[in-house]
Design an enzyme around this catalytic site. Structure first.
Site, PDB file in Angstrom:
ATOM      1  N   GLU A   4     -34.222   3.580   2.532  1.00 34.69           N
ATOM      2  CA  GLU A   4     -33.609   4.936   2.788  1.00 34.69           C
ATOM      3  C   GLU A   4     -33.399   5.175   4.172  1.00 34.69           C
ATOM      4  OE1 GLU A   4     -38.254   4.914   1.827  1.00 34.69           O
ATOM      5  OE2 GLU A   4     -36.458   3.836   1.044  1.00 34.69           O
TER       6      GLU A   4
ATOM      7  N   ASP B  64      -0.359  -1.487 -50.296  1.00 32.90           N
ATOM      8  CA  ASP B  64      -0.197  -2.492 -51.309  1.00 32.90           C
ATOM      9  C   ASP B  64       1.070  -3.626 -50.867  1.00 32.90           C
ATOM     10  OD1 ASP B  64      -0.592  -4.503 -53.327  1.00 32.90           O
ATOM     11  OD2 ASP B  64      -0.081  -2.841 -55.045  1.00 32.90           O
TER      12      ASP B  64
ATOM     13  N   ARG C  86     -29.769   4.750  -5.059  1.00 32.74           N
ATOM     14  CA  ARG C  86     -29.559   3.205  -5.318  1.00 32.74           C
ATOM     15  C   ARG C  86     -28.961   2.886  -6.509  1.00 32.74           C
ATOM     16  NH1 ARG C  86     -35.732   1.042  -2.933  1.00 32.74           N
ATOM     17  NH2 ARG C  86     -36.001   2.837  -1.540  1.00 32.74           N
TER      18      ARG C  86
ATOM     19  N   GLU D 176     -46.317   7.159   5.017  1.00 35.27           N
ATOM     20  CA  GLU D 176     -46.051   7.809   3.668  1.00 35.27           C
ATOM     21  C   GLU D 176     -47.296   8.764   3.203  1.00 35.27           C
ATOM     22  OE1 GLU D 176     -44.056   5.352   0.940  1.00 35.27           O
ATOM     23  OE2 GLU D 176     -43.096   4.111   2.255  1.00 35.27           O
TER      24      GLU D 176
ATOM     25  N   ASP E  67     -11.083   0.101 -63.077  1.00 38.10           N
ATOM     26  CA  ASP E  67     -12.029  -1.002 -62.925  1.00 38.10           C
ATOM     27  C   ASP E  67     -11.534  -2.461 -63.154  1.00 38.10           C
ATOM     28  OD1 ASP E  67     -15.048  -1.815 -63.147  1.00 38.10           O
ATOM     29  OD2 ASP E  67     -14.256  -2.717 -64.867  1.00 38.10           O
TER      30      ASP E  67
ATOM     31  N   ASN F 296     -45.547   1.928   6.446  1.00 41.33           N
ATOM     32  CA  ASN F 296     -44.629   0.760   6.072  1.00 41.33           C
ATOM     33  C   ASN F 296     -44.043   0.381   7.531  1.00 41.33           C
ATOM     34  OD1 ASN F 296     -44.678  -0.083   3.412  1.00 41.33           O
ATOM     35  ND2 ASN F 296     -43.500   1.824   3.014  1.00 41.33           N
TER      36      ASN F 296
ATOM     37  N   LYS G  38      -1.789   0.487 -64.006  1.00 37.17           N
ATOM     38  CA  LYS G  38      -1.607  -0.411 -62.893  1.00 37.17           C
ATOM     39  C   LYS G  38      -1.416  -1.593 -63.461  1.00 37.17           C
ATOM     40  CE  LYS G  38      -4.926  -2.288 -59.340  1.00 37.17           C
ATOM     41  NZ  LYS G  38      -3.779  -2.234 -58.284  1.00 37.17           N
TER      42      LYS G  38
ATOM     43  N   HIS H 106       4.155  -4.821 -59.717  1.00 33.64           N
ATOM     44  CA  HIS H 106       4.594  -5.709 -58.705  1.00 33.64           C
ATOM     45  C   HIS H 106       6.126  -6.425 -59.166  1.00 33.64           C
ATOM     46  CE1 HIS H 106       0.762  -5.850 -55.999  1.00 33.64           C
ATOM     47  NE2 HIS H 106       0.611  -5.205 -57.306  1.00 33.64           N
TER      48      HIS H 106
ATOM     49  N   HIS I 175       2.095   2.078 -61.732  1.00 33.93           N
ATOM     50  CA  HIS I 175       2.300   1.047 -60.613  1.00 33.93           C
ATOM     51  C   HIS I 175       2.731  -0.459 -61.005  1.00 33.93           C
ATOM     52  CE1 HIS I 175       0.922  -0.974 -56.855  1.00 33.93           C
ATOM     53  NE2 HIS I 175       0.364  -1.609 -57.552  1.00 33.93           N
TER      54      HIS I 175
ATOM     55  N   THR J 103      -8.735  -7.321 -58.415  1.00 34.06           N
ATOM     56  CA  THR J 103      -9.989  -7.334 -57.486  1.00 34.06           C
ATOM     57  C   THR J 103     -11.252  -6.446 -58.135  1.00 34.06           C
ATOM     58  OG1 THR J 103      -8.343  -8.013 -55.819  1.00 34.06           O
ATOM     59  CG2 THR J 103     -10.821  -7.550 -55.092  1.00 34.06           C
TER      60      THR J 103
ATOM     61  N   GLU K 134     -49.985   5.187   3.091  1.00 29.26           N
ATOM     62  CA  GLU K 134     -49.854   3.862   3.853  1.00 29.26           C
ATOM     63  C   GLU K 134     -48.767   4.168   5.078  1.00 29.26           C
ATOM     64  OE1 GLU K 134     -47.768   0.950   1.644  1.00 29.26           O
ATOM     65  OE2 GLU K 134     -46.677   2.605   0.129  1.00 29.26           O
TER      66      GLU K 134
END
Length: 1249
Positions: A383, A632, A428, A362, A738, A377, A801, A833, A831, A966, A375
């Site tokens: 590889e 709703d 790899r 290497e 609100d 190896n 509402k 219910h 609106h 709410t 070095e």
């Protein structure tokens, strides 16, 4: 030219078999493909004896290599009797073990594998002819790594099984001279260098001496260093930077770059510990560090008989933490003379030590083209496949033949015969997460689909579905090697191969490799350097892999084992079959189901703007309707649980059926909250999807004034930004209200909508009874006065509402008539219910009194606590001056669809059988009526529902007789349930208020967090309840500091990048996500967690979202156009008594998939480790999943910041966990060999005072 002996052999082989001599000088093919032997080129034919022989054109047209001649060559000297006796033991694991076993079998030898207890399910064990556990039945005899370092045990197995050759692979014992000596002493050939060669070359300090002896340039370096002080002295002598290296190491272990002298002692200890663990030798030396070099290595092959050849070079510059990531060969851009000299130097050094077997010299190549030896190896390299692909040589087979004593000339291997053809690249692929600093990942591979095709080679170990990736070993999963005629061909082929991979269950670096291969620096081919990855952070900006199928399977597995986790669900849906979409009369089904209608009121809004739109509505003859089915209606009847998929399915049809409608209501606080909290859907995506499918009808949403769609006050900039983005995403009309009719809160919402460019529908929240002269608090004058104030703000529409259904026909006539008389040009929208059952009558009265728009719901979603019936109203007004313009037949068609939906969501139906005129007494809003009933039942108060309603009346009075919508309605509801559960009367509350612990919502209401109620707060009750808590006078959010939204976005990005469970980078944080988190921080975090676990569940049909698949049942799921999944539940395994997990088996597009989920019902005894508290710096948590290698402190020790506490190993990476604070160690929760998960407590430190 091949050697004469090789030529004779080829001729002899041809004479005997009828085959022509090999076209390749060495007679080797590029073997090792995962699919097995490559198919023969050309067309085979049969000789007279019936034996298949090669066609004369059987040479590989790509390489010119005959893919069969190598068997003749390598097996030529081995008789049939000898072959039957040759055994090769592979002293390794993983992909290299499998690679060696393959060549062993191709030579006709028998293979013997050894394995650790942790590897008992690994592929190499059952690929071999025989396999034996190291340590036998004693599982605790060796550590996972220690087993493969047990020299005597491995040799004993080899001797007992009559093994002739031991191949060490790479890593572990491959560079251990003692192992080589003991093999040879036992009479077993070692497929590697001689022991003395390993000592000469494997020890990097001795290797430097070898280079100097042969006049090969080297980098200045030290000898072995005994102490950190010696390392410091050497570093000072040569100057920084320097690099620490393990003398016996490789693969990056034991390597550390030192740039600051102060860091050297700790890095020295770290490197030495890692080297000792990995190689059994902690010897460390230092070298001068060359900046930005290329890493070039030369493949060598010697026979120990004086013959050495090189097989050219490889470029291994692409590294991370000194671990090679991508290798390619031959190296590009090296001057011919430099390459020639480098190859010659490598061969000369190998001959100097009479090198035997495979090895690698290497070198570092600096920017000026100068090379330095670093070095040798003395082993096969990871590889090596690159060299095999460009030369056609089977290196592993040659190693085994050389170990038997064959010389290179005998094998036909000469320098002249080695040729290079084309280019090859190896990647790899590892189980590491690049998004988390390459943190190793562990777990079970749930799915594994690999690539193939021309020039693609795979070398894998435990790369298969069901394999368990443990933290004990290298993170390498599969090596991918691609070959091409040139570098660019190989690069493109590699990208294609990587993209074809599908790996689920563990994270991989696939997307990172693709980005790396696509980077312009890599594309250039010659500009890489060893720290390129570390120096290029943009490589980590990965492609997002959604991993959709695996996440959906996990959800389906979880619901199959544990049932639905959707809150409020009772049982399973009564409808399991697909829902049919109706046809709109007069419209072709092909058109109404695929192409949205283009006619509608929204065209006027987009053309004329909000003011022009309001003017057109007021000028319209007749009564317009708004359909509340998408908001709703299902909030009131089905706990707001209707999912986007069931609205989207009918959205295009609705665009035709209701093209004359004023609007569709599709958003509000509850729908926004529930979508995130319980349905794990993004409400913003719902808005965008429905807007695209229904572009012609305006969308309306509810805006809670200063509360936006939340339950409290927010900084003003949050409300303004919310309205701006909502308008951009598709909301047209904002019904601003609100919960207390508190004007300052309303004014903020009105202004925010105006700035956003939306239609302002400022709204009166109706309560009381204007037709009853005895109800004086909320009189007609009160509402007219509020209307005056709202109109003065420049609103476009006035909304009324009536959230509880209190607006009786007479009251409707009075209220609407009075407003119309005073404001003849004002658009009025009502609106209500239908809780008392008077809804249709009241809405007709409103229309007759001058209302422009009234709210209804499709019949099957109307009535009771929902809105009045659309069909009833449309039919009643048909042919009158108040005609809605909606054909009754269209309503009937939609009704058929929603009848099916109602059955599908029957699991959320509260079971109401009729309306409740008692609402005139308790005044409970429609949506809250059903929700409160469910909550009461959940708290065990269902049997006293009438008591809850009575308490609601009293709670309202205690609050001051307030408007109830709410979030104020929640206050009254919480108050009522509190009173019932504690058996309190109104008088009890008044008498004991200063000692009771009230619900938080009640306390905050009395503090003033919702604003000021009409008439103020009742005293002295307010004072008794809030006691010393602060009082808020005026608008609650007025004093809130603006929220830093960019900062929040950055925080969310960092948080969810760390917590993602998906492969690749997490879903990006969008501006809509920031708003969701600002409004619902905890809910948003839980939503992202669900998204990480389950993926996008909005595509899952509701039948399977709410109920599990049955065994053998198959479902079809469209992820998107052109991407369809076919999923069948095959089986559910038993509960594992140790873990409580169950394995669930599916067929996914015909492939079996296994998903492991925890059974919540399992009673499991498990070791529960203490978790570190991240907010307490003294509690030291494990930074990653791994194994404790060493504990360096004791109980009672005094430590300083930075002192080492423990050493953790995660695959190949060791980490020293240092003390984050100074103090006394008062608790240690771990010991050596303990396996920890990330976040487990290691120890606790009492900080110095």
């Amino acid at each position: 030219m091949a050697s004469s002996s090789g030529g004779k052999h080829d001729a002899a082989a041809a004479a005997v078999s009828g085959r022509r001599p090999s076209a390749h000088p060495l007679g080797f093919s590029s073997y090792g493909y995962e699919a097995g032997t490559p198919p023969r080129p050309g067309t085979p034919h049969v000789d007279a004896g019936g034996d298949a022989v090669r066609d004369v054109d059987s040479a590989d047209p790509y390489t010119g290599i005959d893919p069969y001649a190598y068997v003749d060559r390598l097996a030529s000297d081995v008789t049939a009797a000898q072959k039957s006796e040759v055994k090769v033991l592979v002293a390794n694991r993983g992909e290299i073990a499998v690679r060696i076993i393959r060549s062993t079998h191709e030579l006709g030898y028998r293979s013997v594998a050894v394995f650790s207890h942790e590897d008992r399910l690994s592929q190499h064990r059952y690929k071999a002819d025989e396999a034996f556990q190291i340590g036998g039945d004693d599982h605790s005899k060796y550590s996972p790594v220690g087993a493969y370092l047990a020299i005597d045990e491995i040799i004993a197995i080899a001797k007992s099984r009559g093994v002739h050759i031991i191949h060490p692979g790479y890593g572990f014992l491959s560079e251990n001279a003692e192992f080589a000596r003991k093999c040879e002493a036992a009479g077993i050939a070692f497929a590697g260098p001689k022991s003395e060669t390993i000592e000469a070359c494997g020890d990097k300090t001795k290797a430097r001496e070898l280079a100097s002896r042969n006049d090969v340039p080297v980098i200045p370096g030290s000898g072995p260093l005994a102490t950190a002080d010696e390392a410091v002295k050497f570093a000072q002598s040569v100057g920084l930077p320097v690099i620490l290296k393990a003398a016996m190491g490789g693969g990056g272990r034991g390597m550390r770059v030192v740039r600051e002298l102060k860091d050297l002692p700790q890095l020295f200890d770290n490197a030495r510990s890692e080297a000792l663990t990995a190689f059994g030798d902690g010897t460390i030396f230092l070298e001068k560090f060359v900046e930005r070099p290329r890493h070039i290595e030369v493949q060598l092959l010697g026979d120990g008989q004086g013959n050495v050849v090189h097989l050219f070079d490889r470029d291994c510059s692409v590294q991370r933490r000194h671990q090679k990531v991508i290798e390619m060969g031959p190296a590009l851009g090296i001057a011919p003379e430099t390459r020639k000299q480098m190859l010659a130097d490598a061969v000369r050094m190998a001959k100097d030590v009479n090198y035997r077997n495979a090895g690698t010299a290497e070198f570092l190549l600096d920017r000026e083209g100068r090379y330095y030896f670093i070095e040798i190896n003395p082993r096969i390299q990871v590889e090596h496949t690159v060299t095999e692909e460009i030369t056609g040589v089977d290196l592993i087979a040659l190693q085994l033949r050389i170990a038997q004593g064959n010389s290179l000339p005998t094998l036909g291997v000469t320098q002249e015969a080695v040729q290079v053809r084309g280019h090859a690249i190896q990647c790899r692929m590892t189980t590491e997460d690049p998004a988390k600093n390459f943190q190793p990942d562990t777990g079970r591979i749930e799915a594994y689909r690999s690539p193939g095709g021309p020039g693609v080679r795979l070398d894998g170990g435990n790369a298969f579905a069901g394999a368990v990736i443990s933290p004990h070993y290298d993170s390498l999963l599969t090596k991918v090697t691609c070959r091409g005629q040139n570098f660019e061909d190989a690069r493109r082929r590699m990208i294609r191969a990587l993209v074809e991979f599908r790996i689920r269950g563990v994270k991989t670096n696939v997307w990172f490799l693709v980005r790396l291969l696509s980077h312009q620096t890599f594309v250039a081919g010659t500009q890489m350097w060893t720290t390129f990855i570390d120096d290029t952070p943009e490589l980590l900006q990965g492609v997002r892999f959604r991993n959709r199928a695996s996440k959906l399977l996990f959800y389906l597995a979880d619901i199959a084992v544990n049932g639905s986790r959707v809150k409020g669900q009772k049982g399973v849906p009564t409808l399991r079959s697909p829902i049919s979409v109706p046809n709109v009369p007069g419209i072709s089904p092909e058109i109404s189901s695929t192409t949205p209608c283009k006619e509608g009121w929204r065209n006027i809004l987009l053309k004329e703007g909000p003011a022009g739109f309001a003017k057109a509505v007021r000028a319209h003859k007749g009564c317009l309707i708004m359909d509340t089915t998408w908001r709703d209606a299902h909030q009131s009847l089905l706990a707001t649980r209707v999912r986007t998929i069931d609205m989207a399915r009918v959205a295009t049809t609705t665009s035709y059926a209701l093209k004359n409608a004023f609007a569709l209501e599709m958003w509000g606080g509850a729908t926004f909250d529930v979508a995130l909290r319980f349905l794990w859907e993004d409400p913003w995506e719902r808005l965008e999807k429905l807007r695209a499918l229904c572009p012609n009808v305006p969308f309306q949403m509810l805006l809670r004034g200063a509360n936006a769609v939340g339950y409290t006050s927010y900084p003003d900039n949050v409300v303004y930004e919310f309205c701006k983005v909502a308008k951009e995403k598709g909301i047209d009309i904002f019904r601003v209200f609100d919960s207390l009719n508190y004007l300052p809160n309303l004014e903020l919402g009105i202004d925010a909508v105006k700035q956003a460019g939306g239609v302002v529908e400022a709204t009166i929240s109706y309560t009381g009874d204007v037709s009853d002269p005895k109800r004086t608090k909320y009189s007609l004058d009160y509402y007219l006065d509020l209307t005056d104030k709202l109109v003065s703000k420049g609103i476009h529409i006035l909304g009324i509402k009536d959230m509880a259904g209190l607006l009786k026909p007479k009251a409707a006539t009075m209220l609407v008539g009075a407003i119309r008389a005073k404001y003849p040009d004002l658009v009025i929208h009502v609106h209500t219910h239908d809780t008392p059952g008077t809804g249709v009558a009241s809405m007709i009265a409103c229309a007759q009194a001058g209302a422009d728009v009234v709210d209804t719901a499709v019949d099957s979603m109307s009535g009771m606590t929902s809105q009045p019936s659309m069909g009833a109203l449309v039919g009643s007004l048909k042919g009158t001056e108040y005609d809605t313009g909606i054909p009754f037949e269209n309503v009937a068609a939609l009704n058929g669809y929603w009848e099916q939906v109602r059955m599908l969501y029957s699991v959320f139906d509260p079971g109401l059988k009729s309306g409740d005129s008692g609402v005139y007494l308790h005044e409970m809003p429609g949506g809250q009526y059903t929700n409160l009933l469910f909550q009461a039942q959940s708290l065990g108060l269902g049997a006293v529902w009438n008591e809850v309603k009575r308490a609601y009346i009293e709670a309202n009075v205690l609050c001051g007789d307030i408007v109830k919508v709410t979030p104020s309605s929640k206050v009254v509801g919480d108050f009522a349930q509190f009173m019932v559960s504690n058996k309190l009367t109104k008088k009890d509350v008044e008498d004991k208020a200063d000692t009771l612990s009230f619900p938080t919502s009640v306390v905050e209401y009395f503090q003033g967090f919702l604003g000021q109620p009409p008439g103020g707060f009742p005293e002295p009750l307010r004072t008794k309840i809030i006691r010393s808590l602060p009082r808020i006078e005026g608008r609650p959010g007025a004093d809130l500091e603006p929220l830093d939204l960019p900062k929040l976005k950055q925080e969310l990005t960092e948080k969810f990048a760390k917590s993602t469970a998906g492969e690749g980078t997490p879903d990006p944080i969008e501006d809509t996500d920031v708003l969701s988190a600002a409004l619902y921080p905890q809910v948003f975090a839980e939503f992202r967690s669900a998204l990480s676990s389950y993926g996008d569940l909005s595509v899952l049909p509701t039948q399977y979202f709410l109920a599990p698949l049955q065994i053998g049942e198959e479902m079809q799921l469209d992820l998107e156009a052109g991407k369809t999944l076919f999923v069948k539940l095959l089986a559910i395994g038993p509960t594992d008594p140790l873990t409580g997990n169950r394995e669930v088996f599916f067929s996914l597009n015909g492939q079996t998939r296994m998903v492991q989920v925890h059974d919540d019902k399992a009673a499991v005894k498990t070791i529960q480790r203490v978790r570190a508290n991240p907010s307490n710096l003294g509690e030291v948590g494990c930074p990653m999943s791994g194994v404790i290698v060493e504990v360096r402190v004791k109980h009672g020790a005094v430590v300083r910041v930075g002192d080492p506490l423990v050493v953790i190993s995660a695959m190949k990476m060791e980490t020293i966990v240092a003390a984050p604070v100074s103090g006394l160690v008062d608790r240690i929760e771990v010991k050596a060999a303990d396996s920890l998960n990330q976040g487990d407590l290691i120890c606790s430190i009492v900080k110095d005072s």
